[in-house]
Design a protein around this motif. Sequence first.
Motif, PDB file in Angstrom:
ATOM      1  N   MET A   1      75.496 -62.260  38.333  1.00  0.00           N
ATOM      2  CA  MET A   1      74.552 -63.103  37.604  1.00  0.00           C
ATOM      3  C   MET A   1      73.970 -62.328  36.432  1.00  0.00           C
ATOM      4  N   ALA A   2      73.931 -62.936  35.289  1.00  0.00           N
ATOM      5  CA  ALA A   2      73.289 -62.350  34.119  1.00  0.00           C
ATOM      6  C   ALA A   2      71.803 -62.677  34.148  1.00  0.00           C
ATOM      7  N   VAL A   3      70.977 -61.700  33.847  1.00  0.00           N
ATOM      8  CA  VAL A   3      69.527 -61.878  33.820  1.00  0.00           C
ATOM      9  C   VAL A   3      69.035 -61.683  32.398  1.00  0.00           C
ATOM     10  N   ALA A   4      68.175 -62.575  31.958  1.00  0.00           N
ATOM     11  CA  ALA A   4      67.557 -62.453  30.639  1.00  0.00           C
ATOM     12  C   ALA A   4      66.057 -62.696  30.781  1.00  0.00           C
ATOM     13  N   ILE A   5      65.287 -61.697  30.451  1.00  0.00           N
ATOM     14  CA  ILE A   5      63.829 -61.801  30.487  1.00  0.00           C
ATOM     15  C   ILE A   5      63.340 -61.751  29.045  1.00  0.00           C
ATOM     16  N   ARG A   6      62.597 -62.771  28.644  1.00  0.00           N
ATOM     17  CA  ARG A   6      62.169 -62.899  27.250  1.00  0.00           C
ATOM     18  C   ARG A   6      60.646 -62.973  27.159  1.00  0.00           C
ATOM     19  N   ASP A   7      60.041 -61.876  26.690  1.00  0.00           N
ATOM     20  CA  ASP A   7      58.589 -61.836  26.448  1.00  0.00           C
ATOM     21  C   ASP A   7      57.798 -62.316  27.662  1.00  0.00           C
ATOM     22  N   ALA A   8      58.234 -61.905  28.857  1.00  0.00           N
ATOM     23  CA  ALA A   8      57.571 -62.359  30.075  1.00  0.00           C
ATOM     24  C   ALA A   8      56.230 -61.652  30.262  1.00  0.00           C
ATOM     25  N   SER A   9      55.199 -62.447  30.451  1.00  0.00           N
ATOM     26  CA  SER A   9      53.869 -61.928  30.745  1.00  0.00           C
ATOM     27  C   SER A   9      53.383 -62.561  32.045  1.00  0.00           C
ATOM     28  N   GLN A  10      52.502 -61.846  32.700  1.00  0.00           N
ATOM     29  CA  GLN A  10      51.909 -62.381  33.926  1.00  0.00           C
ATOM     30  C   GLN A  10      50.496 -61.838  34.073  1.00  0.00           C
ATOM     31  N   ALA A  11      49.600 -62.685  34.512  1.00  0.00           N
ATOM     32  CA  ALA A  11      48.217 -62.286  34.752  1.00  0.00           C
ATOM     33  C   ALA A  11      47.709 -63.050  35.964  1.00  0.00           C
ATOM     34  N   PHE A  12      46.795 -62.435  36.685  1.00  0.00           N
ATOM     35  CA  PHE A  12      46.223 -63.056  37.864  1.00  0.00           C
ATOM     36  C   PHE A  12      44.723 -63.213  37.699  1.00  0.00           C
ATOM     37  N   ALA A  13      44.214 -64.319  38.170  1.00  0.00           N
ATOM     38  CA  ALA A  13      42.777 -64.555  38.152  1.00  0.00           C
ATOM     39  C   ALA A  13      42.163 -63.958  39.411  1.00  0.00           C
ATOM     40  N   ILE A  14      41.244 -63.019  39.229  1.00  0.00           N
ATOM     41  CA  ILE A  14      40.557 -62.380  40.349  1.00  0.00           C
ATOM     42  C   ILE A  14      39.068 -62.571  40.141  1.00  0.00           C
ATOM     43  N   GLU A  15      38.487 -63.413  41.006  1.00  0.00           N
ATOM     44  CA  GLU A  15      37.091 -63.800  40.885  1.00  0.00           C
ATOM     45  C   GLU A  15      36.844 -64.372  39.485  1.00  0.00           C
ATOM     46  N   ASP A  16      36.022 -63.716  38.673  1.00  0.00           N
ATOM     47  CA  ASP A  16      35.702 -64.283  37.361  1.00  0.00           C
ATOM     48  C   ASP A  16      36.375 -63.541  36.213  1.00  0.00           C
ATOM     49  N   ARG A  17      37.455 -62.828  36.522  1.00  0.00           N
ATOM     50  CA  ARG A  17      38.144 -62.092  35.463  1.00  0.00           C
ATOM     51  C   ARG A  17      39.645 -62.283  35.579  1.00  0.00           C
ATOM     52  N   THR A  18      40.330 -61.967  34.491  1.00  0.00           N
ATOM     53  CA  THR A  18      41.791 -62.066  34.445  1.00  0.00           C
ATOM     54  C   THR A  18      42.382 -60.668  34.456  1.00  0.00           C
ATOM     55  N   VAL A  25      57.351 -58.469  28.497  1.00  0.00           N
ATOM     56  CA  VAL A  25      58.528 -57.690  28.902  1.00  0.00           C
ATOM     57  C   VAL A  25      59.800 -58.460  28.542  1.00  0.00           C
ATOM     58  N   SER A  26      60.728 -57.773  27.883  1.00  0.00           N
ATOM     59  CA  SER A  26      62.034 -58.354  27.557  1.00  0.00           C
ATOM     60  C   SER A  26      63.127 -57.413  28.044  1.00  0.00           C
ATOM     61  N   LEU A  27      64.123 -57.981  28.735  1.00  0.00           N
ATOM     62  CA  LEU A  27      65.176 -57.164  29.331  1.00  0.00           C
ATOM     63  C   LEU A  27      66.400 -58.023  29.598  1.00  0.00           C
ATOM     64  N   ASP A  28      67.576 -57.472  29.326  1.00  0.00           N
ATOM     65  CA  ASP A  28      68.843 -58.121  29.657  1.00  0.00           C
ATOM     66  C   ASP A  28      69.583 -57.276  30.681  1.00  0.00           C
ATOM     67  N   VAL A  29      70.125 -57.925  31.705  1.00  0.00           N
ATOM     68  CA  VAL A  29      70.936 -57.260  32.715  1.00  0.00           C
ATOM     69  C   VAL A  29      72.258 -58.001  32.812  1.00  0.00           C
ATOM     70  N   GLN A  30      73.342 -57.263  32.707  1.00  0.00           N
ATOM     71  CA  GLN A  30      74.673 -57.868  32.717  1.00  0.00           C
ATOM     72  C   GLN A  30      75.146 -58.145  34.142  1.00  0.00           C
ATOM     73  N   PRO A  31      76.029 -59.127  34.327  1.00  0.00           N
ATOM     74  CA  PRO A  31      76.565 -59.404  35.671  1.00  0.00           C
ATOM     75  C   PRO A  31      77.218 -58.155  36.271  1.00  0.00           C
ATOM     76  N   GLY A  32      76.897 -57.862  37.515  1.00  0.00           N
ATOM     77  CA  GLY A  32      77.487 -56.720  38.204  1.00  0.00           C
ATOM     78  C   GLY A  32      76.843 -55.392  37.901  1.00  0.00           C
ATOM     79  N   GLU A  33      75.765 -55.394  37.134  1.00  0.00           N
ATOM     80  CA  GLU A  33      75.092 -54.151  36.765  1.00  0.00           C
ATOM     81  C   GLU A  33      74.067 -53.764  37.830  1.00  0.00           C
TER      82      GLU A  33
END
Length: 247
Positions: A1-18, A25-33
Amino acid sequence: MAVAIRDASQAFAIEDRTLPVLDRVSLDVQPGEFVALLGPSGCGKSTLLRLLAGLDRPSGGTVLGDGVPITAPDPSRVLVFQDPTLYPWRTVRANVSLGLEAQGLLRRQSHRVQQAIDLVGLTGFESAYPHQLSGGMAQRVALARALVNDPRLLLLDEPLGKLDSLTRLSMQAELVRLWQRSGLTALLVTHDVEEALLLAQRVIVFSPRPARITAELVVDRPYPRHRDDPHLVSLRREALGLLGLET
């Protein structure tokens, strides 16, 4: 499977803050790698694996498998955790068969259970229960449970982190053999520099949280690899420097 990650961001809400965890994050992974994700503990590596497994959705950007957005779990993408999380009341065979059972395929494709058990070297332990297994054997069951689904993407979240040093060395070699035999794409999260260099073809180095990619190391060495290989020693020194550690 080929993987392509394009400008992926993630944040979690904890109480009253983020709390930002991944930062574009951007990353490409080739099939079989085989790619290792290396960085400080808690930097966001495991969060990225959860996005690829479809367990979470990114707060920004996209995550693709073979060009298709990953929005939910799928048997073609399996995640193996640090803890084997086996059902103690089920035998090795019954634990490995869980995926096929959940899909309603066990009756027609039960032969795949034995194939997976054989593949991880547990032939003869089919009727054993988790409490009768060593830590390394339990982790082999977890791998077999993942492989029985015939995945195309294997996501490994520090699966060897809690093993003793000798078992860990043995399982590192076993992971490489499993990957070579199966031909699937593998992503390994680890904060062990040596492990990353011994197993992966590329090592992606992350910053402290929120995770950003700071470097990519290409490990152009045949398998099996040896820790005293001068090239690996040099890469280890480089990786430790990138992580801000003394070499």
